[in-house]
Structures are given as C-alpha cells and as structure tokens.
Scaffold this active site. Structure first.
Site, PDB file in Angstrom:
ATOM      1  N   MET A  58     -12.111   4.314  -1.359  1.00  0.00           N
ATOM      2  CA  MET A  58     -12.863   4.477  -0.103  1.00  0.00           C
ATOM      3  C   MET A  58     -13.540   5.834  -0.189  1.00  0.00           C
ATOM      4  O   MET A  58     -13.166   6.799   0.497  1.00  0.00           O
ATOM      5  CB  MET A  58     -11.892   4.377   1.092  1.00  0.00           C
ATOM      6  CG  MET A  58     -11.416   2.953   1.331  1.00  0.00           C
ATOM      7  SD  MET A  58      -9.906   2.875   2.328  1.00  0.00           S
ATOM      8  CE  MET A  58      -8.700   3.104   1.036  1.00  0.00           C
ATOM      9  N   SER A  80       0.846  -1.195   0.000  1.00  0.00           N
ATOM     10  CA  SER A  80       0.000   0.000   0.000  1.00  0.00           C
ATOM     11  C   SER A  80       0.880   1.243   0.000  1.00  0.00           C
ATOM     12  O   SER A  80       1.656   1.464   0.933  1.00  0.00           O
ATOM     13  CB  SER A  80      -0.900  -0.003   1.236  1.00  0.00           C
ATOM     14  OG  SER A  80      -1.431   1.295   1.399  1.00  0.00           O
ATOM     15  N   ASP A 109      -6.811  -6.780   3.479  1.00  0.00           N
ATOM     16  CA  ASP A 109      -6.193  -5.459   3.634  1.00  0.00           C
ATOM     17  C   ASP A 109      -6.391  -4.952   5.053  1.00  0.00           C
ATOM     18  O   ASP A 109      -7.525  -4.766   5.501  1.00  0.00           O
ATOM     19  CB  ASP A 109      -6.877  -4.515   2.623  1.00  0.00           C
ATOM     20  CG  ASP A 109      -6.281  -3.115   2.596  1.00  0.00           C
ATOM     21  OD1 ASP A 109      -5.293  -2.858   3.298  1.00  0.00           O
ATOM     22  OD2 ASP A 109      -6.827  -2.281   1.851  1.00  0.00           O
ATOM     23  N   GLY A 110      -5.265  -4.712   5.738  1.00  0.00           N
ATOM     24  CA  GLY A 110      -5.330  -4.063   7.040  1.00  0.00           C
ATOM     25  C   GLY A 110      -4.685  -4.870   8.145  1.00  0.00           C
ATOM     26  O   GLY A 110      -5.147  -5.963   8.474  1.00  0.00           O
ATOM     27  N   GLY A 168       0.938  -2.244   4.199  1.00  0.00           N
ATOM     28  CA  GLY A 168       1.529  -0.914   4.183  1.00  0.00           C
ATOM     29  C   GLY A 168       2.616  -0.799   5.224  1.00  0.00           C
ATOM     30  O   GLY A 168       3.806  -0.912   4.931  1.00  0.00           O
ATOM     31  N   SER A 169       2.210  -0.638   6.489  1.00  0.00           N
ATOM     32  CA  SER A 169       3.196  -0.376   7.540  1.00  0.00           C
ATOM     33  C   SER A 169       4.168  -1.536   7.720  1.00  0.00           C
ATOM     34  O   SER A 169       5.342  -1.316   8.025  1.00  0.00           O
ATOM     35  CB  SER A 169       2.493  -0.032   8.845  1.00  0.00           C
ATOM     36  OG  SER A 169       1.544  -1.005   9.164  1.00  0.00           O
ATOM     37  N   MET A 203      -9.019   8.015  -0.711  1.00  0.00           N
ATOM     38  CA  MET A 203      -9.913   8.379   0.398  1.00  0.00           C
ATOM     39  C   MET A 203     -10.446   9.791   0.198  1.00  0.00           C
ATOM     40  O   MET A 203      -9.698  10.680  -0.239  1.00  0.00           O
ATOM     41  CB  MET A 203      -9.150   8.319   1.716  1.00  0.00           C
ATOM     42  CG  MET A 203      -8.470   6.979   1.963  1.00  0.00           C
ATOM     43  SD  MET A 203      -7.803   6.909   3.632  1.00  0.00           S
ATOM     44  CE  MET A 203      -6.887   5.371   3.568  1.00  0.00           C
ATOM     45  N   HIS A 249      -8.075   1.129  -4.623  1.00  0.00           N
ATOM     46  CA  HIS A 249      -9.055   0.827  -3.570  1.00  0.00           C
ATOM     47  C   HIS A 249      -9.773   2.130  -3.236  1.00  0.00           C
ATOM     48  O   HIS A 249      -9.228   2.990  -2.558  1.00  0.00           O
ATOM     49  CB  HIS A 249      -8.284   0.255  -2.363  1.00  0.00           C
ATOM     50  CG  HIS A 249      -9.129  -0.005  -1.163  1.00  0.00           C
ATOM     51  ND1 HIS A 249      -8.591  -0.225   0.099  1.00  0.00           N
ATOM     52  CD2 HIS A 249     -10.478  -0.103  -1.008  1.00  0.00           C
ATOM     53  CE1 HIS A 249      -9.566  -0.431   0.963  1.00  0.00           C
ATOM     54  NE2 HIS A 249     -10.721  -0.353   0.332  1.00  0.00           N
ATOM     55  N   GLY A 294      -9.414   3.607   6.434  1.00  0.00           N
ATOM     56  CA  GLY A 294      -9.136   5.009   6.690  1.00  0.00           C
ATOM     57  C   GLY A 294      -7.679   5.317   7.001  1.00  0.00           C
ATOM     58  O   GLY A 294      -7.196   6.396   6.664  1.00  0.00           O
ATOM     59  N   PHE A 295      -6.999   4.369   7.620  1.00  0.00           N
ATOM     60  CA  PHE A 295      -5.629   4.646   8.060  1.00  0.00           C
ATOM     61  C   PHE A 295      -4.766   3.401   7.949  1.00  0.00           C
ATOM     62  O   PHE A 295      -5.265   2.285   8.137  1.00  0.00           O
ATOM     63  CB  PHE A 295      -5.614   5.117   9.524  1.00  0.00           C
ATOM     64  CG  PHE A 295      -6.447   6.358   9.730  1.00  0.00           C
ATOM     65  CD1 PHE A 295      -5.909   7.617   9.493  1.00  0.00           C
ATOM     66  CD2 PHE A 295      -7.780   6.254  10.127  1.00  0.00           C
ATOM     67  CE1 PHE A 295      -6.688   8.763   9.663  1.00  0.00           C
ATOM     68  CE2 PHE A 295      -8.571   7.384  10.289  1.00  0.00           C
ATOM     69  CZ  PHE A 295      -8.020   8.646  10.057  1.00  0.00           C
ATOM     70  N   GLY A 296      -3.486   3.633   7.692  1.00  0.00           N
ATOM     71  CA  GLY A 296      -2.519   2.554   7.780  1.00  0.00           C
ATOM     72  C   GLY A 296      -2.140   2.329   9.236  1.00  0.00           C
ATOM     73  O   GLY A 296      -2.432   3.149  10.106  1.00  0.00           O
ATOM     74  N   GLY A 297      -1.509   1.202   9.497  1.00  0.00           N
ATOM     75  CA  GLY A 297      -0.945   0.951  10.818  1.00  0.00           C
ATOM     76  C   GLY A 297      -1.938   0.585  11.898  1.00  0.00           C
ATOM     77  O   GLY A 297      -1.616   0.662  13.083  1.00  0.00           O
ATOM     78  N   ASP A 324      -4.657   3.594  -2.158  1.00  0.00           N
ATOM     79  CA  ASP A 324      -5.789   3.865  -1.268  1.00  0.00           C
ATOM     80  C   ASP A 324      -6.340   5.260  -1.532  1.00  0.00           C
ATOM     81  O   ASP A 324      -5.700   6.259  -1.208  1.00  0.00           O
ATOM     82  CB  ASP A 324      -5.332   3.726   0.188  1.00  0.00           C
ATOM     83  CG  ASP A 324      -5.094   2.275   0.561  1.00  0.00           C
ATOM     84  OD1 ASP A 324      -6.035   1.479   0.421  1.00  0.00           O
ATOM     85  OD2 ASP A 324      -3.969   1.944   0.964  1.00  0.00           O
ATOM     86  N   MET A 347     -11.756  -6.303   4.253  1.00  0.00           N
ATOM     87  CA  MET A 347     -11.048  -5.378   5.150  1.00  0.00           C
ATOM     88  C   MET A 347     -10.854  -6.055   6.510  1.00  0.00           C
ATOM     89  O   MET A 347     -11.828  -6.516   7.126  1.00  0.00           O
ATOM     90  CB  MET A 347     -11.843  -4.087   5.347  1.00  0.00           C
ATOM     91  CG  MET A 347     -11.919  -3.181   4.128  1.00  0.00           C
ATOM     92  SD  MET A 347     -10.338  -2.693   3.409  1.00  0.00           S
ATOM     93  CE  MET A 347      -9.520  -1.909   4.808  1.00  0.00           C
ATOM     94  N   HIS A 394      -0.893  -1.042  -4.566  1.00  0.00           N
ATOM     95  CA  HIS A 394      -2.217  -0.806  -3.970  1.00  0.00           C
ATOM     96  C   HIS A 394      -2.357   0.688  -3.663  1.00  0.00           C
ATOM     97  O   HIS A 394      -1.565   1.264  -2.910  1.00  0.00           O
ATOM     98  CB  HIS A 394      -2.340  -1.635  -2.691  1.00  0.00           C
ATOM     99  CG  HIS A 394      -3.689  -1.581  -2.048  1.00  0.00           C
ATOM    100  ND1 HIS A 394      -4.769  -2.324  -2.474  1.00  0.00           N
ATOM    101  CD2 HIS A 394      -4.138  -0.854  -0.984  1.00  0.00           C
ATOM    102  CE1 HIS A 394      -5.817  -2.068  -1.704  1.00  0.00           C
ATOM    103  NE2 HIS A 394      -5.470  -1.180  -0.801  1.00  0.00           N
TER     104      HIS A 394
END
Ligand code: DX5
Ligand code: ZN
Length: 224
Positions: free
Chosen positions: A66, A6, A173-174, A195-196, A35, A64, A140-143, A33, A135, A31
C-alpha cells in the site's frame, strides 16, 4: 480456501512466536501489509523487516504493498523474500508493465482494488495477474468494518477470472471474520486475509481453525 493471516495485528516484539503459532494453526500464507504513510495514512515496515522475518518460516510471503510508486520497491521486497507481490492499481501509472516485471523477477504478481475502484478496470490485465486482491475496507488499518459492496465485486472478479485466467487467485482483505467468511468464499474468494479476527481471539489457533471450518466443513448428512 487459503487463509492468509495479516501480521499487521501480530505482536512484533515476539514475531517469531506469532509466526510459529500461525503455522501450528495451519495458515497458508503470511500476509504482509506494507504501508508508506502516503498511499495510506499509516506506516508499517520495509524490506529489512521482511528479510528478517523470512528466517522464521518457509510459508508463502504474500506482500500487500500500500505504497505510492510501487515500481520503485518491488525488487527490494522480492530480494527480501516476498513470493507474491500485490500493488494497488490506483498507485501506479503502468500497471501492466509492473505486473510483467514482478513475474520476471520470479514472484507472483497481484493487483489490489480499493472499495471505490471498479472491477472493470481489470479486464485488460487479468491475464497478467496471478492474484487479485479485493479490498473490503479502505486500506490502512486493521480492525475496520467490512464494506458489504465487496461481495458484488468478488462475484464480478470471479466471473472475470473464470473466463480469462482460471489459475489466478482471488483474495479478499478487510473486516473478514465469522460473520462473513462463508459468504465471501461462496461468492468466489479463494484466499481470505484476516488480522483482528484471528489475533484478537482468546485462542488464535482455535479461532483460525474454526474460521476454516465455517467454509470447509459440511454437516455430516450433507457429505457425499
Ligand atoms: C488493511 C490491510 C489488512 C488488514 C486486515 O489495510 O490490508 O490486511 O490487516 O485486518 P482486519 O482483518 O482486521 O480487517
Ligand atoms: Zn492487506
């Protein structure tokens, strides 16, 4: 198994270097994201940025969305270079119409489900999908922390895909990383967004490869 890093966790001041690094590491998809600050409480980027970074790589762009009313923007993201366009089932009224439209403009069509949305809602559209995105955090957020109930949903979705549309990819994802990548793939996920886990590593190339090895490498004695 495909890995889709991501870019949400990338440093955009040096995005072409970050993309080159992911290519070196063997990433399968990029990927993206998207938003809008309405569907999710965060903002990222629109078609202009997607079009600009399209010049950096030939890898599959896995967009993706959102965003609310994704039907208003899918053509713009397709023109910008998105290869897979995934929207949230909860964000549109006529999901089947939108899936069919995404295919008609030459992209692969995906649907994403939030942690609170049941897999059963996919039953009547599974044949119109090229990808299902489960999901494992609230978007909404990484990490964020992985929500373990996602594992059950991956199994349910795998069964639905195997029965009705085996060519459809199953993405998660997530909150995925070393602790859970093997179990989500064993449950049936075949595309893993991270991502993270990749970008916060001291050596992201080595980390991506190590994450892949956790799924793909078997002990020598176990090989045929
Ligand atoms: C969250 C996004 C994810 C996010 C994943 O809303 O859809 O793609 O970047 O980040 P990690 O792997 O850090 O949970
Ligand atoms: Zn995502």
């Amino acid at each position: 198994m495909k890995i889709a890093p991501s870019l949400l966790s990338a440093d955009f001041s040096r995005i072409s270097d970050e993309i080159a690094m992911l290519e070196r590491a063997g990433a399968d998809y990029m990927h993206l994201d998207i938003m809008d600050g309405r569907y999710v409480p965060n903002l990222t980027w629109g078609p202009k940025i997607v079009g600009d970074i399209r010049k950096c790589t030939k890898k599959v762009f896995d967009a993706h969305l959102m965003i609310v009313e994704p039907e208003k923007y899918v053509d713009d993201f397709r023109k910008a270079g998105a290869d897979i366009i995934t929207f949230h089932l909860e964000a549109t009224v006529h999901a089947q119409r939108l899936l069919s439209h995404i295919r008609s403009i030459g992209a692969r069509a995906g649907i994403s489900l939030n942690p609170s949305t049941p897999v059963a809602l996919l039953e009547d559209v599974i044949e119109d999908c090229d990808l299902i995105l489960i999901m494992s955090v609230n978007p909404g957020f990484g990490g964020q922390k992985y929500i373990p109930n996602a594992l059950k949903k991956v199994r349910q979705t795998r069964a639905l895909i195997d029965a009705h549309n085996p060519a459809c990819e199953l993405e998660i994802d997530g909150g995925i990383g070393r602790a859970n990548i093997a179990e989500v793939c064993a449950a049936g996920a075949d595309v893993v967004v991270m991502g993270s886990a990749i970008f916060s590593a001291a050596d992201p190339v080595a980390e991506l490869q190590a994450l892949r090895a956790l799924v793909e490498t078997q002990p020598v004695g176990a090989r045929a």
